[in-house]
Design a protein around this motif. Structure first.
Motif, PDB file in Angstrom:
ATOM      1  N   ARG A   1      71.502  -7.663  25.772  1.00  0.00           N
ATOM      2  CA  ARG A   1      71.627  -8.090  24.163  1.00  0.00           C
ATOM      3  C   ARG A   1      72.621  -7.303  23.388  1.00  0.00           C
ATOM      4  NH1 ARG A   1      65.707  -8.864  21.986  1.00  0.00           N
ATOM      5  NH2 ARG A   1      66.012 -10.852  23.602  1.00  0.00           N
ATOM      6  N   HIS A   2      72.467  -5.977  23.851  1.00  0.00           N
ATOM      7  CA  HIS A   2      73.214  -5.115  22.752  1.00  0.00           C
ATOM      8  C   HIS A   2      74.236  -4.151  23.462  1.00  0.00           C
ATOM      9  CE1 HIS A   2      70.254  -5.970  19.964  1.00  0.00           C
ATOM     10  NE2 HIS A   2      69.196  -5.397  20.632  1.00  0.00           N
ATOM     11  N   VAL A   3      74.852  -4.908  24.728  1.00  0.00           N
ATOM     12  CA  VAL A   3      75.565  -4.205  25.789  1.00  0.00           C
ATOM     13  C   VAL A   3      76.977  -3.892  24.735  1.00  0.00           C
ATOM     14  CG1 VAL A   3      76.548  -6.328  26.849  1.00  0.00           C
ATOM     15  CG2 VAL A   3      76.628  -4.070  27.893  1.00  0.00           C
ATOM     16  N   ALA A   4      77.524  -4.883  23.998  1.00  0.00           N
ATOM     17  CA  ALA A   4      78.782  -4.685  23.250  1.00  0.00           C
ATOM     18  C   ALA A   4      78.766  -3.603  22.338  1.00  0.00           C
ATOM     19  CB  ALA A   4      79.437  -5.886  22.554  1.00  0.00           C
ATOM     20  N   LYS A   5      77.691  -3.198  21.718  1.00  0.00           N
ATOM     21  CA  LYS A   5      77.676  -2.295  21.050  1.00  0.00           C
ATOM     22  C   LYS A   5      77.426  -0.639  21.668  1.00  0.00           C
ATOM     23  CE  LYS A   5      74.526  -4.124  18.697  1.00  0.00           C
ATOM     24  NZ  LYS A   5      73.280  -4.557  17.442  1.00  0.00           N
TER      25      LYS A   5
ATOM     26  N   ALA B   1      75.133 -16.102  29.084  1.00  0.00           N
ATOM     27  CA  ALA B   1      73.824 -17.021  29.042  1.00  0.00           C
ATOM     28  C   ALA B   1      73.547 -17.334  30.349  1.00  0.00           C
ATOM     29  CB  ALA B   1      74.152 -18.132  28.192  1.00  0.00           C
ATOM     30  N   ARG B   2      72.314 -17.746  30.576  1.00  0.00           N
ATOM     31  CA  ARG B   2      71.915 -18.429  31.856  1.00  0.00           C
ATOM     32  C   ARG B   2      72.607 -19.569  32.324  1.00  0.00           C
ATOM     33  NH1 ARG B   2      65.662 -20.129  33.479  1.00  0.00           N
ATOM     34  NH2 ARG B   2      66.053 -20.716  35.669  1.00  0.00           N
TER      35      ARG B   2
ATOM     36  N   ILE C   1      72.742 -12.477  35.339  1.00  0.00           N
ATOM     37  CA  ILE C   1      73.123 -12.590  33.877  1.00  0.00           C
ATOM     38  C   ILE C   1      73.267 -11.404  33.424  1.00  0.00           C
ATOM     39  CG2 ILE C   1      70.635 -12.730  33.160  1.00  0.00           C
ATOM     40  CD1 ILE C   1      71.467 -14.481  30.899  1.00  0.00           C
ATOM     41  N   VAL C   2      74.233 -10.952  32.583  1.00  0.00           N
ATOM     42  CA  VAL C   2      74.334  -9.924  31.688  1.00  0.00           C
ATOM     43  C   VAL C   2      73.044  -9.195  31.092  1.00  0.00           C
ATOM     44  CG1 VAL C   2      75.473  -8.729  30.078  1.00  0.00           C
ATOM     45  CG2 VAL C   2      76.772 -10.356  31.059  1.00  0.00           C
ATOM     46  N   GLY C   3      72.604  -8.236  31.533  1.00  0.00           N
ATOM     47  CA  GLY C   3      71.182  -7.523  31.349  1.00  0.00           C
ATOM     48  C   GLY C   3      70.554  -7.687  32.519  1.00  0.00           C
TER      49      GLY C   3
END
Length: 548
Positions: free
Chosen positions: A187-191, A54-55, A83-85
């Motif tokens: 948003r979907h990095v884990a998948k 998160a920011r 941030i992640v992404g």
């Protein structure tokens, strides 16, 4: 994928990270694409991200710069996302490949020319579709669009020897329902990342570590949330932190080299480019329906495209102009019903005014449904202004550059000192684009715009045209170390195993947003790394403990 959150609680002691084969620094479009492409291999991959899921204002503050050149965006979050992404969080979703002329060494554009050409990137552009949520990875932004869209080409159109019609595609997060969302890489990095990849958040890389002989990489030094420094050992390191930060990290790697790693020829940080973008002319709203349909949005298989035009290679050569594109800029009315409908669909309505705007403008909604489902156009919006926006590449200039300031951030790293410069050819090109639009649009049966005052006066580009989050060129590709920082495979000259990704490796900037080109180069680099590091004995993948 396993996750280690070093930023979960500031002040906690964190565990040393295990060594890896590949260390990717930065989780934006370049870094996340590399992580996906290297997933499910026998390579141990660690993806380091300075920010978290998160920011966080504490992390935002690390993006502060010392600006000593042309005015730049005052809010760094609008152009750089820690941030992640990465910067996909504020990306507008526009995609497009480079034109053939962009790769050429053009005599009228100093320091132009790439060590690769468009044919080298074609197969990788095709593979960007799955990463970016595109209908097509290539072959869509020229005359082939009409066949792809199953539409009749307009009988009367622009003269392609002067202005070439072009189409940009907008990314789409296909896992999101209405309202339409662009791809946000975090948003979907884990998948999307495999079990051989470890994502580490809260790890701010400050320098790369090289061997005693200084000709090979051995890892990176980073600072964790508690202020402790660690060295992560890796056989390959790939910097994917953007045009400003990639150069900053290399220059800050001065433990054995006073000017930083990869900087023996004083090339790191030079040739800083972005895109100059803004209005060059305005259209009258009455009578602009045909214009808005021809150069508006198109709906193809639930994917959106926007039409525009660019300067032809012929006129660029003839008049020694830069590459430049134009499209319709829309200023939405406060009571635009589609904005209201989007907020209601996203469960963030402004009541009761949104409901009133929808009812009061129901005729526009009905027309929009017909355009979207029938004519396959984008929905018509309620506007207060319509202008001609232009975006121009910049002249590569070695004096337009990033260096290091004497000021430091809270983690002790010197701030980037940004001296971004503009060239008179950029102003001349944008003015000429506006003049040609006035000349050519009526020949296609479309209204001519009215030139902005600065264009009519032959003035320089206004200071209000600031950077648009496309920092380019600071670690440029070159065949020779004296002309750039990385080679054609994006490996730093003279440092085996150290790579750089992102628009910082572009020798020139083209006329379009760089994201699709960034992703194509990342896919290409992943293939190169897998070829150089073939099958090795499998290493059991275990989930690291979450440091929270």
């Amino acid at each position: 994928m396993s996750v280690i959150e070093l930023n979960a609680n500031f002040g906690e002691t964190v565990l040393p990270l295990p060594s890896c084969d590949i260390c990717i620094v930065g989780s934006g479009p370049a870094g996340t694409t590399l992580a996906q492409e290297l997933s499910n291999t026998n390579l141990r991959v660690t993806l380091l991200e300075s920010g978290g899921m998160a920011r966080d204002p504490r992390m935002d503050a690390l993006d502060e710069i010392d600006n000593v050149g042309r005015p730049r965006a005052s809010d760094q979050w609008s152009v750089r996302n820690r941030i992640v992404g990465g910067s996909s969080h504020t990306w507008g979703g526009r995609c497009g490949p480079f034109d053939a002329i962009d790769y050429e060494e053009r005599p009228w554009v100093p320091y132009s020319g790439w060590p690769i050409d468009g044919a080298d990137l074609e197969p990788y552009l095709a593979r960007t579709a799955s990463h970016l949520g595109l209908a097509f990875g290539n072959g869509y932004n020229d005359e082939r669009f009409w066949a792809i869209a199953n539409r009749q080409r307009p009988a009367l159109d622009l003269d392609p020897e002067i202005l070439i019609p072009v189409f940009w595609q907008f990314s789409r997060d296909t896992e999101e329902a209405y309202p339409y969302e662009y791809m946000r890489f975090g948003r979907h990095v884990a998948k999307r990342i495999g079990p051989n990849v470890t994502l580490v958040t809260g790890a701010t890389v400050q320098s790369v570590q090289v061997s005693e002989s200084e000709d090979a990489i051995r890892g990176v030094r980073f600072v964790a949330a508690d202020g402790s420094q660690q060295v992560l050992t890796a056989s390959v390191v790939i910097l994917c932190c953007g045009g400003v930060e990639n150069a900053r990290i290399l220059m800050n790697s001065d433990e054995t080299k006073p000017h930083g790693v990869g900087n023996d020829h004083d090339q790191v940080g030079r040739y800083l480019m972005d895109h100059l973008r803004g209005p060059v002319a305005t259209f009258s709203l009455p009578g602009s329906d045909a214009l808005q349909k021809r150069f508006g949005r198109y709906n193809v298989s639930r994917h959106f495209f926007r039409a525009g035009f660019r300067l032809s290679p012929d006129i660029q050569r003839r008049e020694q102009l830069l590459n430049c594109a134009g499209w319709l800029g829309e200023v939405l009315a406060k009571d635009d019903p589609w904005d209201a409908l989007r907020r209601m669909a996203g469960r963030t309505p402004k009541l009761p005014q949104d409901l009133f705007h929808i009812i009061a403008n129901s005729n526009l909604l009905v027309r929009g449904v017909k355009d979207f489902l029938g004519a396959k156009n984008g929905v018509p919006r309620k506007l207060t202004e319509l202008d001609l926006q232009c975006m121009c590449e910049q002249v590569p200039n070695p004096d337009s550059r990033v260096t290091l300031s004497e000021r430091r951030d809270r983690l002790g790293m010197r701030l980037p000192r940004v001296d971004w410069r503009s060239h008179s050819d950029e102003s001349r090109t944008m003015r000429r684009m506006a003049e040609l639009a006035v000349q050519e649009l009526p020949k296609a049966g479309l209204p001519a715009p009215k030139l902005e005052e600065w264009v009519k006066d032959g003035a320089e580009i206004p200071a209000t045209f600031v950077d648009v989050a496309h920092p380019t060129g600071t670690t440029r590709m070159s065949t020779e170390p004296g002309r750039g920082v990385v080679d054609a495979n994006c490996e730093v000259h003279g440092v085996s195993g150290l790579f750089v990704q992102g628009s910082s490796v572009f020798p020139t900037a083209g006329h379009c947003n760089p994201t699709q080109m960034i992703v194509a180069l990342a896919v290409r680099l992943a293939d190169h790394i897998k070829m150089k590091h073939p099958y090795r004995e499998p290493v059991p993948v275990t989930a690291h403990a979450r440091c929270a």
